[in-house]
Design a protein around this motif. Structure first.
Motif, PDB file in Angstrom:
ATOM      1  N   VAL A 144      31.961   2.722  81.223  1.00 29.13           N
ATOM      2  CA  VAL A 144      32.012   3.779  82.227  1.00 29.13           C
ATOM      3  C   VAL A 144      30.613   4.364  82.372  1.00 29.13           C
ATOM      4  O   VAL A 144      29.813   4.354  81.433  1.00 29.13           O
ATOM      5  N   GLY A 145      30.302   4.874  83.570  1.00 30.33           N
ATOM      6  CA  GLY A 145      29.012   5.532  83.781  1.00 30.33           C
ATOM      7  C   GLY A 145      28.093   4.760  84.702  1.00 30.33           C
ATOM      8  O   GLY A 145      28.374   3.632  85.105  1.00 30.33           O
ATOM      9  N   LYS A 146      26.987   5.410  85.017  1.00 29.66           N
ATOM     10  CA  LYS A 146      25.964   4.829  85.879  1.00 29.66           C
ATOM     11  C   LYS A 146      24.638   4.813  85.141  1.00 29.66           C
ATOM     12  O   LYS A 146      24.372   5.659  84.287  1.00 29.66           O
ATOM     13  N   PHE A 147      23.809   3.826  85.484  1.00 25.68           N
ATOM     14  CA  PHE A 147      22.498   3.731  84.830  1.00 25.68           C
ATOM     15  C   PHE A 147      21.566   2.874  85.672  1.00 25.68           C
ATOM     16  O   PHE A 147      22.006   2.056  86.490  1.00 25.68           O
ATOM     17  N   ASP A 148      20.286   3.103  85.484  1.00 23.56           N
ATOM     18  CA  ASP A 148      19.267   2.230  86.048  1.00 23.56           C
ATOM     19  C   ASP A 148      18.949   1.158  85.017  1.00 23.56           C
ATOM     20  O   ASP A 148      18.819   1.443  83.821  1.00 23.56           O
ATOM     21  N   GLU A 149      18.831  -0.065  85.483  1.00 24.11           N
ATOM     22  CA  GLU A 149      18.508  -1.157  84.576  1.00 24.11           C
ATOM     23  C   GLU A 149      17.161  -0.896  83.910  1.00 24.11           C
ATOM     24  O   GLU A 149      16.163  -0.657  84.588  1.00 24.11           O
ATOM     25  N   PRO A 150      17.096  -0.897  82.565  1.00 23.09           N
ATOM     26  CA  PRO A 150      15.806  -0.677  81.906  1.00 23.09           C
ATOM     27  C   PRO A 150      14.858  -1.846  82.139  1.00 23.09           C
ATOM     28  O   PRO A 150      15.284  -2.934  82.542  1.00 23.09           O
ATOM     29  N   GLU A 151      13.585  -1.608  81.921  1.00 23.50           N
ATOM     30  CA  GLU A 151      12.600  -2.683  82.049  1.00 23.50           C
ATOM     31  C   GLU A 151      12.975  -3.841  81.136  1.00 23.50           C
ATOM     32  O   GLU A 151      13.745  -3.690  80.183  1.00 23.50           O
ATOM     33  N   LEU A 152      12.425  -5.025  81.416  1.00 29.18           N
ATOM     34  CA  LEU A 152      12.833  -6.240  80.714  1.00 29.18           C
ATOM     35  C   LEU A 152      12.193  -6.396  79.339  1.00 29.18           C
ATOM     36  O   LEU A 152      12.518  -7.339  78.609  1.00 29.18           O
ATOM     37  N   THR A 153      11.307  -5.487  78.965  1.00 26.71           N
ATOM     38  CA  THR A 153      10.629  -5.601  77.677  1.00 26.71           C
ATOM     39  C   THR A 153      11.400  -4.857  76.583  1.00 26.71           C
ATOM     40  O   THR A 153      12.050  -3.843  76.831  1.00 26.71           O
ATOM     41  N   LYS A 154      11.321  -5.382  75.365  1.00 25.58           N
ATOM     42  CA  LYS A 154      11.992  -4.787  74.217  1.00 25.58           C
ATOM     43  C   LYS A 154      11.579  -3.327  74.050  1.00 25.58           C
ATOM     44  O   LYS A 154      10.406  -2.988  74.150  1.00 25.58           O
ATOM     45  N   GLY A 155      12.555  -2.469  73.828  1.00 25.12           N
ATOM     46  CA  GLY A 155      12.292  -1.045  73.639  1.00 25.12           C
ATOM     47  C   GLY A 155      12.430  -0.217  74.890  1.00 25.12           C
ATOM     48  O   GLY A 155      12.368   1.017  74.830  1.00 25.12           O
TER      49      GLY A 155
END
Length: 221
Positions: A144-155
């Motif tokens: 559940v919820g909304k989010f922006d996809e994080p950058e593709l790099t670790k961390g």
């Protein structure tokens, strides 16, 4: 580890959701006060075509992440897969597995949801409230919820927003792999849950506690 409570199926999905609402009102996202010496990773599998429920727990020292204890509890599966009320399906086996531990962990890390749940009570929150101890959820997918996809790099990290409230984090634990969904369960803040998750990530997608618990639940250790 002393366990005095249990989780049983209340007879219907409607009753289960009423219990979830009652327990969700008891969730406290307050700072952990005591230092973490031992962290338990918890996962549940359903082998034998779902006929068996297998709860696996791996206890690691922290911050060294050295394994100090493991345990497995198996029982016949009595509750079918019902989305949204999985903690009733898994919870009894988890509590029985915890009761077998000789070392009492300071915090429980679940392969599953904390408050990032439609009723605010994933398995981490459910068991955290019952045991009155710090818990957090590390989920492989968003419930559940909304989010922006994080950058593709670790961390890389982004906020998980539920009902216009920042309730957890979306974490890229390895370069170019699917992110993890970190949410507090009980008696821990979302910032502490994130920090603990990051401190437990090594070279794998999953943090060490739940990675090893996942392997143990699949009988791969």
């Amino acid at each position: 580890m002393a366990i005095t409570d249990s989780i049983t199926w209340p007879g219907s999905v409607a009753n289960a959701r009423l219990i979830q609402q009652e327990l969700a009102a008891k969730v406290k996202l307050t700072p952990m006060q005591n230092p973490v010496r031992y962290i338990a990773g918890i996962d549940v599998a359903f082998p034998n075509k779902g006929k068996t429920t297998r709860a696996a727990i791996v206890v690691l020292s922290f911050p060294s992440l050295e394994m100090v204890e493991l345990t497995v509890y198996e029982a016949p599966t009595v509750i079918p897969y019902i989305p949204g009320v999985l903690s009733f399906r898994e919870g009894g086996a988890i509590l029985n597995a915890l009761a077998q531990l000789k070392i009492s962990p300071d915090v429980l890390m679940f392969d599953g949801q904390g408050i990032a749940h439609p009723l605010g009570l994933g398995v981490a929150s459910h068991i955290g409230v019952i045991l009155n101890m710090p818990t957090l959820g590390i989920a492989k997918s968003c419930l559940v919820g909304k989010f922006d996809e994080p950058e593709l790099t670790k961390g890389s990290i982004s906020d998980l927003v539920i009902n216009d409230k920042k309730s957890g984090y979306v974490v890229r634990s390895r370069d170019k792999v699917k992110p993890l969904f970190v949410s507090p369960g009980h008696l821990i803040t979302k910032e502490q849950a994130l920090q603990l998750a990051l401190q437990c990530i090594t070279k794998y997608r999953l943090p060490e506690p739940t990675r090893l618990a996942d392997k143990l639940s699949k009988n791969q250790m």
